[in-house]
Design an enzyme around this catalytic site. Sequence first.
Site, PDB file in Angstrom:
ATOM      1  CG  HIS A 139      20.274   4.422   4.415  1.00 25.64           C
ATOM      2  ND1 HIS A 139      20.942   3.277   3.659  1.00 25.64           N
ATOM      3  CD2 HIS A 139      21.049   5.467   3.773  1.00 25.64           C
ATOM      4  CE1 HIS A 139      21.882   3.328   2.964  1.00 25.64           C
ATOM      5  NE2 HIS A 139      22.136   4.795   2.701  1.00 25.64           N
ATOM      6  CG  HIS A 181      20.848  10.115   3.159  1.00 31.90           C
ATOM      7  ND1 HIS A 181      22.310  10.075   3.641  1.00 31.90           N
ATOM      8  CD2 HIS A 181      21.149   8.893   2.256  1.00 31.90           C
ATOM      9  CE1 HIS A 181      23.040   9.249   3.340  1.00 31.90           C
ATOM     10  NE2 HIS A 181      22.282   8.218   2.314  1.00 31.90           N
ATOM     11  CG  ASN A 203      22.201   7.717  -2.054  1.00 32.64           C
ATOM     12  OD1 ASN A 203      21.629   8.369  -3.070  1.00 32.64           O
ATOM     13  ND2 ASN A 203      22.856   8.230  -1.075  1.00 32.64           N
ATOM     14  CG  ASP A 206      25.546  10.464   7.296  1.00 25.51           C
ATOM     15  OD1 ASP A 206      24.873   9.716   6.521  1.00 25.51           O
ATOM     16  OD2 ASP A 206      26.962  10.534   7.409  1.00 25.51           O
ATOM     17  CB  ILE A 207      29.121   8.886  10.904  1.00 28.12           C
ATOM     18  CG1 ILE A 207      30.301   8.940  12.182  1.00 28.12           C
ATOM     19  CG2 ILE A 207      29.694   8.573   9.806  1.00 28.12           C
ATOM     20  CD1 ILE A 207      31.001   7.526  12.658  1.00 28.12           C
ATOM     21  CD  GLU A 225      29.472   5.844   0.561  1.00 31.09           C
ATOM     22  OE1 GLU A 225      29.483   5.878   1.647  1.00 31.09           O
ATOM     23  OE2 GLU A 225      29.913   6.683  -0.194  1.00 31.09           O
ATOM     24  CB  VAL A 226      24.992   1.312   4.253  1.00 28.92           C
ATOM     25  CG1 VAL A 226      24.933   0.560   5.304  1.00 28.92           C
ATOM     26  CG2 VAL A 226      26.390   2.289   4.734  1.00 28.92           C
TER      27      VAL A 226
END
Length: 130
Positions: free
Chosen positions: A112, A114, A99, A37-38, A107-108
């Site tokens: 995905h 995490h 999420n 994760d960025i 958000e994306v």
Amino acid sequence: MTSKHSYDEQNIFARILRGEIPNDTVTETAHSLAFKDIQPQAPVHVLVIPKGNYVDFEHFAAEASDEEIVDFVRTAGRISAESGVSRGGDGQGFRVIANTGAHGGQEVDHFHLHIIGGCALGRMLPGDKG
Ligand code: AMP
């Protein structure tokens, strides 16, 4: 097959999968990609995504093939083991989060997981008195 899930081809993870923007890859398989994760929220913070165009967990669970699902789940499991956070390994556990949608804080809009660990993460939700 038609789908009630509408996928935006311009989301950031779609662009990562097309190689249009870089990522810090942890592992890649036939159907899945894992990268750091960025904006990590803990010492270990890896995102695992399917390569297929799935908006969220519900979409993936309903429409991904068995082969994609097995590949994805096994990859996520392998990441936690290899990241050193596994309970029973040297680590002391971790959290897996998917999420979903506005209330889930997604958000994306490319499904995905995490995988977060490497420190004590506290209660699951702010205000959780559990
Ligand atoms: P979510 O709120 O569950 O949709 O999480 C999206 C995650 O993607 C956030 O933790 C971001 O920090 C992360 N993220 C966004 N852009 C990138 C990127 N280019 N590379 C890696 N992680 C990213």
